[in-house]
Design a protein around this motif. Structure first.
Motif, PDB file in Angstrom:
ATOM      1  N   HIS A 129       1.102  -1.210   0.390  1.00 12.90           N
ATOM      2  CA  HIS A 129      -0.721   0.113   0.093  1.00 12.90           C
ATOM      3  C   HIS A 129       0.952   1.373  -0.428  1.00 12.90           C
ATOM      4  O   HIS A 129       1.866   1.305   0.891  1.00 12.90           O
ATOM      5  N   HIS A 130       0.838   2.085  -1.039  1.00 18.86           N
ATOM      6  CA  HIS A 130       1.830   3.652  -1.179  1.00 18.86           C
ATOM      7  C   HIS A 130       1.221   4.510  -1.922  1.00 18.86           C
ATOM      8  O   HIS A 130       0.213   4.282  -2.926  1.00 18.86           O
ATOM      9  N   PRO A 131       0.484   4.904  -0.534  1.00 16.44           N
ATOM     10  CA  PRO A 131      -0.596   6.028  -1.194  1.00 16.44           C
ATOM     11  C   PRO A 131       0.112   7.517  -1.993  1.00 16.44           C
ATOM     12  O   PRO A 131       1.133   8.233  -0.783  1.00 16.44           O
TER      13      PRO A 131
ATOM     14  N   CYS B  93       5.562   8.247  -1.103  1.00 15.13           N
ATOM     15  CA  CYS B  93       4.304   8.205  -0.977  1.00 15.13           C
ATOM     16  C   CYS B  93       4.290   8.585   0.491  1.00 15.13           C
ATOM     17  O   CYS B  93       5.175   9.247   0.942  1.00 15.13           O
TER      18      CYS B  93
ATOM     19  N   ASN C 188       2.450   7.191   2.940  1.00 15.21           N
ATOM     20  CA  ASN C 188       2.506   6.823   4.311  1.00 15.21           C
ATOM     21  C   ASN C 188       3.632   7.449   5.053  1.00 15.21           C
ATOM     22  O   ASN C 188       5.018   7.227   4.052  1.00 15.21           O
TER      23      ASN C 188
ATOM     24  N   HIS D 210       7.024   5.630   5.316  1.00 18.42           N
ATOM     25  CA  HIS D 210       7.323   5.338   3.792  1.00 18.42           C
ATOM     26  C   HIS D 210       8.771   6.429   3.715  1.00 18.42           C
ATOM     27  O   HIS D 210       9.530   6.233   3.344  1.00 18.42           O
TER      28      HIS D 210
ATOM     29  N   MET E  74      11.255   6.718   0.762  1.00 22.47           N
ATOM     30  CA  MET E  74      10.660   6.901  -0.544  1.00 22.47           C
ATOM     31  C   MET E  74      10.064   7.826  -0.966  1.00 22.47           C
ATOM     32  O   MET E  74       8.805   7.966  -0.868  1.00 22.47           O
TER      33      MET E  74
END
Ligand SMILES: [Cu+2]
Length: 512
Positions: free
Chosen positions: A439-441, A495, A497, A500, A505
């Protein structure tokens, strides 16, 4: 440690656990679809539905002139009252969590002078702002504390950043549509911890187009900042932090709390009239995703009528029974409480949670004021014409995944300030493809975008309108279309999160 805290610790050690008597069994607090690991509170959880929903106060400008509204915010430690009987020391914008709400007028410049009375450096990012690079909150453009102390971990050669001491004025042109934006800390490697400690607030943009619509307004237009948090036995926020301010390895997938706060209050209650309300939903959690529903649902369904997304009003309203929100996303919805019988208690629940995290807040339809001149027009926003993929001058792919050895990365590169993964030309449209393992918003700075496709098919039910954050789920491939406009410089793709993001990221792109 006071006697009360000792007693609470004793109860936890004896296996009584940290779950308040009002909660059903929390044996399985984790549900599928949650990126991260639950960090349990070490204090008894507060009872749900005991406190009134707070609404953050609106910040008044210190000065206005013909073009510009000037604001000032002092970032400082403050003691919040979140838990019954225990203070929570927090890092705040102006002494409150959420920070004060700034309301800008589209086309009028907004300047926010931030003073840093906290013990550590900070960076302020306006999420969703169409902002020149120098005021966008680049992660090494620190505001050092008023004491001037430079953090040891910032002394890396080759990445000095634009460092200010004590204060910095962020200038926002606000040449953008009415929308629900928010501001928070974006310091490199410390975003997760700093936001968890309380550095987040709303920044709304208003314009004539949306004012001309008869949408619910005044006290029936409510921003709702939803977060999860965990608490230590002494009432302070609990976060699994390392000596350098990053997240502990065991929580690198994301930190999940067991207390849901809405506008800083645990599972609050709002008394409503039997009338339409505009609710500006923001998921400001570090990692937690929500699937929000009203319980009970009104007869006929479509309880949540979406009128806007990250970048302002949709072209037309969309009815939903449920909404999925990834961290960073905003959904602007209208709920008509006149569809419920007087006295109904309507819970906003989270179908991706369980036990304490399955509850969010409650609306009690106790008011008697049926007067309501609001409406939801069939046509909402102009300026949501679709961008055309055939006009794209480039297609770029960004792979969001874990590198061998652990760190979260984009195209297998850990973030390094100054290294651009793309150099789009201003005025052109590009297709960006996001591919993930988890899961990466994904959040893009500078310009809003439109979701073009999801896994080769049509966009999903929550992808409508102008977005700046898109919920990319494990093994998803999402294509977006964006036009880069107005400002040259280094901006971020990352990302949302926050664990992350802190674990690298993140990538620069440089507009030319
Ligand atoms: Cu991620």
């Amino acid at each position: 440690m006071n006697r009360r805290a000792v007693l609470r610790l004793g109860a936890a050690a004896a296996g009584v656990g940290a779950v308040g008597v009002g909660w059903p069994s929390a044996a399985a607090l984790l549900a599928p679809g949650q990126p991260g690991r639950l960090l349990r509170s070490r204090t008894a959880l507060p009872e749900p539905y005991r406190v009134a929903l707070p609404v953050p106060s609106r910040l008044a400008p210190v000065r206005t002139d013909s073009t510009t509204d000037h604001y000032e915010i002092t970032q400082r430690v403050a003691e919040l009252r979140i838990l019954p009987g225990l203070p929570t020391p927090a890092w705040t914008y102006g002494g409150t969590f959420p920070g004060p709400t700034i309301v800008s007028r589209s086309g009028r410049r907004t300047v926010v002078r931030h003073r840093n009375d906290l013990p550590q450096p900070v960076v302020v990012h306006l999420h969703g702002g169409h902002t020149p690079a120098g005021s966008d909150g680049y992660p090494v453009d620190l505001i050092l504390p008023t004491s001037g102390a430079m953090p040891a971990d910032h002394a890396m050669p080759g990445m000095p950043g634009d460092v200010a001491t004590g204060e910095r004025a962020y200038a926002y042109p606000m040449n953008q549509r009415a929308a629900t934006l928010w501001y928070y800390d974006h310091r490199m490697g410390h975003t997760g911890l700093n936001v968890w400690r309380g550095l987040a607030g709303f920044h709304l943009v208003a314009d004539d187009e949306s004012d001309a619509l008869l949408l619910p307004r005044g006290h029936r237009d409510i921003p709702l900042m939803i977060v999860d948090r965990s608490f230590a036995a002494d009432g302070s926020f609990r976060y699994p932090v390392t000596a350098t301010g990053g997240v502990a390895d065991a929580y690198m997938n994301g930190v999940l709390g067991d207390v849901i706060l809405v506008n800083g209050a645990p599972w609050p209650v709002a008394q409503t009239d039997p009338a339409r309300y505009r609710l500006r939903l923001l998921n400001a959690s570090n990692a937690r995703r929500y699937r929000l529903e009203l319980d009970p649902q009104p007869a006929g369904g479509s309880a949540l009528v979406q009128i806007g997304s990250d970048g302002g009003l949709l072209a037309r309203p969309v009815g939903h029974d449920a909404l999925e929100l990834a961290p960073g996303e905003r959904f602007d919805v209208v709920v008509d409480f006149s569809r419920y019988r007087q006295g109904t208690k309507v819970r906003l629940v989270n179908r991706l949670g369980s036990g304490s995290t399955a509850e969010v807040m409650r609306f009690d339809v106790t008011g008697r004021d049926r007067g309501d001149d609001s409406a939801i027009p069939d046509r909402l926003g102009a300026g949501v014409a679709p961008l055309a993929p055939q006009h794209a001058v480039a297609t770029r792919t960004f792979v969001f995944r874990q590198r061998r050895g652990g760190a979260w990365a984009i195209n297998d590169l850990a973030y390094r300030p100054g290294r651009a993964l793309a150099t789009p030309r201003l005025g052109t449209v590009e297709i960006w493809r996001f591919v993930t393992d988890f899961h990466h918003p994904v959040h893009l700075h500078l310009d809003h975008f439109q979701v073009l496709s999801r896994n080769g098919g049509a966009p999903g039910p929550y992808d409508a309108g102008w977005k700046d954050t898109v919920d990319v789920r494990p093994s998803d491939a999402v294509e977006i279309l964006t036009r880069f406009t107005d400002y040259q410089g280094a901006f971020l793709l990352h990302c949302h999160n926050l664990e992350h993001e802190d674990m690298a990221m993140m990538a620069d792109f440089i507009t030319v």
